[in-house]
Scaffold this motif. Structure first.
Motif, PDB file in Angstrom:
ATOM      1  N   THR A 146       1.021  -1.599   0.021  1.00  0.00           N
ATOM      2  CA  THR A 146       0.089   0.288  -0.050  1.00  0.00           C
ATOM      3  C   THR A 146       0.417   1.225  -0.058  1.00  0.00           C
ATOM      4  O   THR A 146       1.968   1.576   0.788  1.00  0.00           O
ATOM      5  N   GLY A 147       0.947   2.166  -1.391  1.00  0.00           N
ATOM      6  CA  GLY A 147       2.159   3.083  -1.130  1.00  0.00           C
ATOM      7  C   GLY A 147       3.699   1.888  -1.128  1.00  0.00           C
ATOM      8  O   GLY A 147       3.367   1.792  -2.104  1.00  0.00           O
ATOM      9  N   ARG A 148       3.692   2.743  -0.508  1.00  0.00           N
ATOM     10  CA  ARG A 148       5.210   2.539  -0.412  1.00  0.00           C
ATOM     11  C   ARG A 148       5.307   1.470   1.144  1.00  0.00           C
ATOM     12  O   ARG A 148       6.774   0.986   1.313  1.00  0.00           O
ATOM     13  N   TYR A 193      -6.658  -3.912   9.695  1.00  0.00           N
ATOM     14  CA  TYR A 193      -5.048  -3.017  10.177  1.00  0.00           C
ATOM     15  C   TYR A 193      -5.475  -4.437  11.758  1.00  0.00           C
ATOM     16  O   TYR A 193      -4.000  -4.704  11.559  1.00  0.00           O
ATOM     17  N   ALA A 194      -5.775  -4.731  12.500  1.00  0.00           N
ATOM     18  CA  ALA A 194      -6.197  -4.304  13.797  1.00  0.00           C
ATOM     19  C   ALA A 194      -6.147  -6.461  13.421  1.00  0.00           C
ATOM     20  O   ALA A 194      -5.142  -6.810  13.793  1.00  0.00           O
ATOM     21  N   LYS A 195      -7.390  -6.808  12.823  1.00  0.00           N
ATOM     22  CA  LYS A 195      -7.202  -8.426  12.442  1.00  0.00           C
ATOM     23  C   LYS A 195      -5.674  -8.721  12.118  1.00  0.00           C
ATOM     24  O   LYS A 195      -5.110  -9.438  12.489  1.00  0.00           O
ATOM     25  N   ARG A 196      -5.260  -8.363  11.388  1.00  0.00           N
ATOM     26  CA  ARG A 196      -3.203  -8.623  10.773  1.00  0.00           C
ATOM     27  C   ARG A 196      -2.926  -8.684  11.753  1.00  0.00           C
ATOM     28  O   ARG A 196      -1.798  -9.798  12.232  1.00  0.00           O
ATOM     29  N   TYR A 197      -2.634  -7.664  13.125  1.00  0.00           N
ATOM     30  CA  TYR A 197      -1.709  -7.738  14.113  1.00  0.00           C
ATOM     31  C   TYR A 197      -2.024  -8.151  15.384  1.00  0.00           C
ATOM     32  O   TYR A 197      -1.391  -8.535  15.726  1.00  0.00           O
ATOM     33  N   LEU A 198      -3.999  -8.202  15.403  1.00  0.00           N
ATOM     34  CA  LEU A 198      -3.326  -9.045  16.475  1.00  0.00           C
ATOM     35  C   LEU A 198      -3.913 -11.231  16.201  1.00  0.00           C
ATOM     36  O   LEU A 198      -3.279 -11.557  16.663  1.00  0.00           O
ATOM     37  N   LEU A 199      -4.010 -10.912  14.500  1.00  0.00           N
ATOM     38  CA  LEU A 199      -3.671 -12.901  14.238  1.00  0.00           C
ATOM     39  C   LEU A 199      -1.639 -13.041  13.837  1.00  0.00           C
ATOM     40  O   LEU A 199      -1.581 -13.811  15.125  1.00  0.00           O
ATOM     41  N   ALA A 200      -1.019 -11.900  13.670  1.00  0.00           N
ATOM     42  CA  ALA A 200       0.440 -11.989  13.969  1.00  0.00           C
ATOM     43  C   ALA A 200       0.622 -12.078  15.485  1.00  0.00           C
ATOM     44  O   ALA A 200       1.744 -12.651  15.892  1.00  0.00           O
ATOM     45  N   ALA A 201       0.824 -11.078  16.171  1.00  0.00           N
ATOM     46  CA  ALA A 201       0.589 -11.343  17.543  1.00  0.00           C
ATOM     47  C   ALA A 201       0.755 -12.651  18.352  1.00  0.00           C
ATOM     48  O   ALA A 201       1.193 -12.535  19.016  1.00  0.00           O
ATOM     49  N   ARG A 208       4.831  -2.268   2.387  1.00  0.00           N
ATOM     50  CA  ARG A 208       4.336  -3.283   1.638  1.00  0.00           C
ATOM     51  C   ARG A 208       4.747  -4.343   3.524  1.00  0.00           C
ATOM     52  O   ARG A 208       4.585  -4.016   4.611  1.00  0.00           O
ATOM     53  N   TYR A 209       3.203  -4.916   3.537  1.00  0.00           N
ATOM     54  CA  TYR A 209       2.708  -5.816   4.689  1.00  0.00           C
ATOM     55  C   TYR A 209       2.268  -7.353   3.914  1.00  0.00           C
ATOM     56  O   TYR A 209       2.052  -7.463   2.794  1.00  0.00           O
ATOM     57  N   ALA A 210       2.284  -8.499   5.843  1.00  0.00           N
ATOM     58  CA  ALA A 210       1.722  -9.549   5.749  1.00  0.00           C
ATOM     59  C   ALA A 210      -0.203  -8.807   5.424  1.00  0.00           C
ATOM     60  O   ALA A 210      -0.263  -8.802   6.179  1.00  0.00           O
ATOM     61  N   SER A 211      -0.952  -9.911   4.292  1.00  0.00           N
ATOM     62  CA  SER A 211      -2.332 -10.057   4.101  1.00  0.00           C
ATOM     63  C   SER A 211      -2.457 -11.077   5.337  1.00  0.00           C
ATOM     64  O   SER A 211      -2.068 -11.436   5.351  1.00  0.00           O
ATOM     65  N   GLU A 212      -3.752 -10.659   5.201  1.00  0.00           N
ATOM     66  CA  GLU A 212      -4.402 -11.588   6.115  1.00  0.00           C
ATOM     67  C   GLU A 212      -4.319 -12.933   6.198  1.00  0.00           C
ATOM     68  O   GLU A 212      -4.192 -13.716   6.023  1.00  0.00           O
TER      69      GLU A 212
END
Length: 183
Positions: free
Chosen positions: A46-48, A132-140, A50-54
């Motif tokens: 997204t823009g500049r 965003y919250a779902k991705r970070y909660l899952l990863a954590a 990179r992130y892990a998708s759900e």
């Protein structure tokens, strides 16, 4: 965001967290999984950033799901936008161990929208914040880092060594089987 008692610093009252029952079986399954799977692949931009998708995170946790671990998300509005005050939503991840009935939960509060963002609708902003919250909660919760190199997401792929054989009580397969390299 600073937490003080049950109230966040921006004045949103938070309910007590859902009841948790972290059974030995649930914690053992999580520990065995974390010995093998290290990261989810950053597969989106997204823009500049990179992130892990759900989807990538769900792929990384697929081995533990095969062992009877399930998760759900719930969403609870904590305050409603009234034109002057920005609303907030609490996103809660609950992880369950089917056999033992064990569970653990974690929550994150996100703003419903940014009043300075004229580009996206309020509904789009709220959906993005929840994603965003779902991705970070899952990863954590599953102890996952996010990794640029898809080939370095499991212990076996990073070290080049196979992991020790797991017992039937706590077996967890690697997130991805090693594929033979073609020459």
């Amino acid at each position: 965001m600073h937490v003080s008692g049950n109230t966040y610093s921006y004045g949103v009252h938070r309910q007590p967290p859902p009841l948790a029952n972290p059974t030995k079986e649930l914690l053992s399954a999580l520990a065995a999984f974390q010995k093998t799977v290290l990261a989810a692949h950053k597969d989106n931009t997204t823009g500049r950033f990179r992130y892990a998708s759900e989807q990538s995170i769900n792929s990384a946790i697929a081995p533990i799901k095969a062992e009877g671990i399930a998760h759900t998300f719930t969403f609870k509005p904590l305050s409603v936008s009234d034109g002057e005050t920005i609303g907030h939503t609490e996103v809660t991840l609950t992880i369950y161990h089917a056999e033992s009935g064990g569970s653990i939960a974690s929550s994150m509060v996100v703003p419903d929208y940014d009043p300075k963002n004229a580009r996206d609708s309020r509904h789009q902003q709220r959906g993005s914040a929840i994603s965003y919250a779902k991705r970070y909660l899952l990863a954590a919760a599953f102890g996952l880092a996010t990794e640029e190199n898809e080939g370095e997401c499991t212990l076996e792929e990073v070290s080049g060594q196979s992991t020790p054989q797991k017992t039937a009580a706590n077996k967890i397969a690697p997130a991805q089987a090693q594929q033979p390299k073609s020459t």
